[in-house]
Write an enzyme that holds these catalytic residues in place. Sequence first.
Site, short mmCIF file in Angstrom:
data_model
loop_
_atom_site.label_atom_id
_atom_site.label_comp_id
_atom_site.label_asym_id
_atom_site.label_seq_id
_atom_site.Cartn_x
_atom_site.Cartn_y
_atom_site.Cartn_z
N GLY A 8 0.87 -1.25 0.02
CA GLY A 8 -0.02 0.00 0.07
C GLY A 8 0.69 1.38 -0.04
N ASN A 9 0.23 2.33 0.22
CA ASN A 9 1.05 3.60 0.41
C ASN A 9 1.86 3.96 1.52
OD1 ASN A 9 -0.22 4.56 -2.32
ND2 ASN A 9 -2.04 4.92 -1.42
N THR A 10 1.34 3.16 2.58
CA THR A 10 2.19 3.33 3.91
C THR A 10 2.46 1.94 4.46
OG1 THR A 10 0.77 4.97 4.21
CG2 THR A 10 1.93 4.39 6.12
N PHE A 11 1.85 0.82 4.10
CA PHE A 11 2.29 -0.38 4.75
C PHE A 11 2.04 -1.48 3.99
CE2 PHE A 11 0.14 1.93 8.34
CZ PHE A 11 0.76 1.77 9.42
N ASP A 96 -5.95 -3.50 -6.79
CA ASP A 96 -6.90 -3.90 -5.59
C ASP A 96 -8.16 -4.52 -5.95
OD1 ASP A 96 -7.34 -1.41 -6.40
OD2 ASP A 96 -7.76 -0.81 -4.23
N ARG A 97 -8.82 -3.78 -7.16
CA ARG A 97 -10.01 -4.16 -7.62
C ARG A 97 -9.99 -5.40 -8.51
NH1 ARG A 97 -12.40 0.99 -11.10
NH2 ARG A 97 -14.34 -0.33 -10.98
N ASP A 117 -15.75 -1.83 -1.95
CA ASP A 117 -14.76 -1.98 -1.16
C ASP A 117 -14.49 -0.36 -0.26
OD1 ASP A 117 -12.07 -2.00 -0.08
OD2 ASP A 117 -11.16 -1.67 -1.76
N THR A 172 -22.31 22.49 14.21
CA THR A 172 -21.69 22.12 12.82
C THR A 172 -21.00 20.67 12.87
OG1 THR A 172 -21.46 24.61 12.69
CG2 THR A 172 -19.76 23.17 11.24
#
Length: 243
Positions: A8-11, A96-97, A117, A172
């Site tokens: 992934g982008n981090t892990f 991933d898809r 997902d 808000t």
Amino acid sequence: MNLIIDVGNTFVKFAVFQGDEIVFQSSVEEFSFEKNFEIILKNHPEIDKCIISSVGKLNEEALKHLKHNLKVLVLDSETKLPFSNQYATPKTLGRDRLALVSGAVKQFPGVNALVIDAGTCITYDFISSENVYMGGAISPGIRMRYKSLNNLTANLPLLTTQMPEHLIGNTTDNAIHSGVVFGVLNEIDGIISRYKDKYLDLTVILTGGDANFLSKQLKNSIFANSNFLVKGLNHILQFNSTE
């Protein structure tokens, strides 16, 4: 034994499969990839094949080290898939898809299936009972919606995901929670209903980081599985190993 690596982008997520069963899995930061890879090989010496799905980037040295030890399949647009892919732009289709659709084919063969997902983005992917992947949809995920309200306005705060207590927000913060969360829930329910209008026999699968948060609130029946993506990657590896 098969080793599944989802970058992934981090892990980086690891999963070890014995046939169709997961015997080990972990998630580590990318900088510790090689150290953890060596530990996995030491603990599971029977591993001989590997598939890698890279959303982020795994450095060349790490990839070279991987290929030196195992037979490696790098998932890309040219990889043979266990379904007919009718997507008009396969090179732009997220890995991933592909994995999620493969998971649906493996676990629910011969049915119309919609895989949802719920992560950074919410993706919808449909595969027909004839094993044909048709495509789907992409929309902003929960955190992306919270962040966009904060980033693209002057005064709206950045909030942490929270299930709203009431439909009508009287502050808000409450109004943001209502808009984001109920907006996502109604979007998903609405899309499922439209698919069900067209395909009466439809299996709906919800996965991703926000699946547990959302699943109890959705009106439509959902099958949630947190390991769906890695199981799909393992199915692609198995499919290519028998070709």
